[in-house]
Design an enzyme around this catalytic site. Structure first.
Site, PDB file in Angstrom:
ATOM      1  N   SER A  15       0.859  -1.199   0.000  1.00  0.00           N
ATOM      2  CA  SER A  15       0.000   0.000   0.000  1.00  0.00           C
ATOM      3  C   SER A  15       0.880   1.228   0.000  1.00  0.00           C
ATOM      4  CB  SER A  15      -0.870   0.030   1.258  1.00  0.00           C
ATOM      5  OG  SER A  15      -1.505   1.299   1.391  1.00  0.00           O
ATOM      6  N   TYR A  38      -1.610  -0.713  10.122  1.00  0.00           N
ATOM      7  CA  TYR A  38      -1.710  -1.038   8.688  1.00  0.00           C
ATOM      8  C   TYR A  38      -0.451  -0.586   7.948  1.00  0.00           C
ATOM      9  CZ  TYR A  38      -3.762  -1.139   3.980  1.00  0.00           C
ATOM     10  OH  TYR A  38      -4.016  -1.388   2.654  1.00  0.00           O
TER      11      TYR A  38
HETATM   12  N1  LIG Z   1      -8.725  -0.745  -1.501  1.00  0.00           N
HETATM   13  C1  LIG Z   1      -7.738   0.102  -1.284  1.00  0.00           C
HETATM   14  O1  LIG Z   1      -7.936   1.336  -1.301  1.00  0.00           O
HETATM   15  C2  LIG Z   1      -6.334  -0.411  -1.070  1.00  0.00           C
HETATM   16  C3  LIG Z   1      -5.289   0.521  -1.061  1.00  0.00           C
HETATM   17  C4  LIG Z   1      -3.988   0.075  -0.846  1.00  0.00           C
HETATM   18  C5  LIG Z   1      -3.737  -1.272  -0.644  1.00  0.00           C
HETATM   19  N2  LIG Z   1      -4.764  -2.169  -0.655  1.00  0.00           N
HETATM   20  C6  LIG Z   1      -4.422  -3.572  -0.419  1.00  0.00           C
HETATM   21  O2  LIG Z   1      -4.915  -4.368  -1.469  1.00  0.00           O
HETATM   22  C7  LIG Z   1      -5.198  -5.691  -0.982  1.00  0.00           C
HETATM   23  C8  LIG Z   1      -6.611  -6.085  -1.392  1.00  0.00           C
HETATM   24  O3  LIG Z   1      -7.515  -5.191  -0.766  1.00  0.00           O
HETATM   25  P1  LIG Z   1      -8.993  -4.919  -1.293  1.00  0.00           P
HETATM   26  O4  LIG Z   1      -9.137  -3.470  -1.434  1.00  0.00           O
HETATM   27  O5  LIG Z   1      -9.312  -5.817  -2.418  1.00  0.00           O
HETATM   28  O6  LIG Z   1      -9.791  -5.307   0.025  1.00  0.00           O
HETATM   29  P2  LIG Z   1     -10.952  -6.369   0.277  1.00  0.00           P
HETATM   30  O7  LIG Z   1     -11.325  -6.179   1.693  1.00  0.00           O
HETATM   31  O8  LIG Z   1     -11.972  -6.252  -0.799  1.00  0.00           O
HETATM   32  O9  LIG Z   1     -10.187  -7.778   0.079  1.00  0.00           O
HETATM   33  C9  LIG Z   1      -9.308  -8.327   1.008  1.00  0.00           C
HETATM   34  C10 LIG Z   1      -9.469  -9.833   0.936  1.00  0.00           C
HETATM   35  O10 LIG Z   1      -8.509 -10.451   1.816  1.00  0.00           O
HETATM   36  C11 LIG Z   1      -9.160 -11.533   2.457  1.00  0.00           C
HETATM   37  N3  LIG Z   1      -8.507 -11.859   3.706  1.00  0.00           N
HETATM   38  C12 LIG Z   1      -8.479 -11.122   4.849  1.00  0.00           C
HETATM   39  N4  LIG Z   1      -7.824 -11.783   5.813  1.00  0.00           N
HETATM   40  C13 LIG Z   1      -7.424 -12.953   5.281  1.00  0.00           C
HETATM   41  C14 LIG Z   1      -6.715 -14.065   5.792  1.00  0.00           C
HETATM   42  N5  LIG Z   1      -6.301 -14.095   7.063  1.00  0.00           N
HETATM   43  N6  LIG Z   1      -6.467 -15.112   4.976  1.00  0.00           N
HETATM   44  C15 LIG Z   1      -6.900 -15.099   3.681  1.00  0.00           C
HETATM   45  N7  LIG Z   1      -7.598 -14.076   3.145  1.00  0.00           N
HETATM   46  C16 LIG Z   1      -7.854 -13.019   3.937  1.00  0.00           C
HETATM   47  C17 LIG Z   1     -10.575 -11.033   2.699  1.00  0.00           C
HETATM   48  O11 LIG Z   1     -11.474 -12.095   2.973  1.00  0.00           O
HETATM   49  C18 LIG Z   1     -10.856 -10.294   1.410  1.00  0.00           C
HETATM   50  O12 LIG Z   1     -11.443 -11.146   0.448  1.00  0.00           O
HETATM   51  C19 LIG Z   1      -5.021  -5.640   0.536  1.00  0.00           C
HETATM   52  O13 LIG Z   1      -3.767  -6.200   0.889  1.00  0.00           O
HETATM   53  C20 LIG Z   1      -5.054  -4.152   0.831  1.00  0.00           C
HETATM   54  O14 LIG Z   1      -4.350  -3.838   2.008  1.00  0.00           O
HETATM   55  C21 LIG Z   1      -6.051  -1.773  -0.862  1.00  0.00           C
END
Ligand SMILES: NC(=O)c1ccc[n+]([C@@H]2O[C@H](COP(=O)([O-])OP(=O)(O)OC[C@H]3O[C@@H](n4cnc5c(N)ncnc54)[C@H](O)[C@@H]3O)[C@@H](O)[C@H]2O)c1
Length: 258
Positions: free
Chosen positions: A142, A155
């Site tokens: 991130s 985070y």
């Molecule tokens: N959405 C944003 O703005 C954003 C920004 C920067 C980084 N990210 C990163 O991108 C990645 C995906 O995020 P997203 O936005 O799709 O969020 P999201 O919440 O839609 O998806 C996250 C997924 O991870 C799964 N997960 C959580 N804990 C878990 C575990 N212990 N074992 C297996 N699976 C697990 C959840 O069930 C979910 O399906 C994450 O690592 C997040 O930190 C997202």
């Protein structure tokens, strides 16, 4: 588009917004995709939602923070699909709040999933990738791991750690021809963004908040999950064959070129 033809890819966090887009993108590129998440119901929906004419993905339910469960799932995937060529570490959780109100359990949970989870999955696939002298690992961290964010200490630390871990691993695995890179999104339109920002999350992310020293997004839009998936696919593809230990910020300029 068949840049992943004959390859096996494992995508964690596959039931989430970005993970599902990465599954779809790698499958469209010809990979046999193992889609892993703790959310079995969400996984089933993602796998079912893939275009019927294209290659399928197989669902695997496991918690990335549990190293034994990860080893077991990866053993099963390799038996079902063959050795893993591409790992996309996408699973993650976000918990927000000021440090003064941060309890030990929340801190530990965020690190267990976002940092330990990356270790568990990367270590398990790296062993067989090293033996085969081929492979690519892409960790979705991130932009919050690179710039300070109010209310996001756990985070941010977990993502900075995941990025640093992936680069160290890249150095260790370079002699085997295995590349390890980081894709660091900014605000992306998924359920995670909605959980962080109240009301119109996209508008709030684009505008930024001077009162909490949060930059806006110079390109004036929040990313779609596909914007992130495209860069993950590039980092995993042979098109990036000379890239390793790199971190790409896919955030519309939010980190001002850090
Ligand atoms: N959405 C944003 O703005 C954003 C920004 C920067 C980084 N990210 C990163 O991108 C990645 C995906 O995020 P997203 O936005 O799709 O969020 P999201 O919440 O839609 O998806 C996250 C997924 O991870 C799964 N997960 C959580 N804990 C878990 C575990 N212990 N074992 C297996 N699976 C697990 C959840 O069930 C979910 O399906 C994450 O690592 C997040 O930190 C997202």
């Amino acid at each position: 588009m068949n840049e992943f033809g004959g390859k096996v890819a494992l995508v964690t966090g596959a039931a989430g917004g970005i993970g599902a887009a990465v599954v779809a993108r790698l499958a469209a590129g010809g990979a046999a995709v193992a889609a892993l998440d703790v959310d079995a119901e969400g996984l089933a929906a993602v796998v079912k939602g893939l275009p019927p004419e294209g290659p399928a993905a197989r669902p695997y339910t496991a918690d990335v923070s549990d190293s034994a469960a990860v080893d077991e799932a990866i053993g099963r995937i390799e038996r079902d699909l063959g050795p893993i060529d591409v790992l996309a570490n996408v699973a993650g959780v976000l918990r927000s709040g000021p440090v003064t109100e941060l309890d030990d359990a929340t801190w530990a949970q965020v690190l267990r999933v976002n940092l330990d989870g990356v270790l568990h999955c990367s270590r398990a696939v790296a062993r067989s990738m090293a033996a085969r002298r081929t492979g690519a690992i892409v960790t979705v961290a991130s932009n919050a791991g690179a710039v300070a964010r109010s209310g996001l200490s756990a985070y941010s630390v977990s993502k900075a750690g995941a990025a640093a871990f992936t680069k160290c691993l890249g150095l260790e695995l370079a002699p085997y021809g295995i590349r390890c890179n980081v894709v660091s999104p900014g605000s992306t339109d998924t359920p995670m963004l909605g959980a962080l920002l109240d009301g119109d999350a996209a508008a709030a992310a684009i505008a930024g908040s001077p009162e909490i020293f949060r930059n806006g997004i110079p390109l004036g839009r929040v990313a779609e999950p596909e914007d992130i998936a495209e860069v993950v696919a590039f980092m995993a593809s042979d098109g990036a064959r000379h890239l390793t230990m790199q971190e790409l910020f896919v955030d519309g300029g939010a980190t001002l070129g850090v």
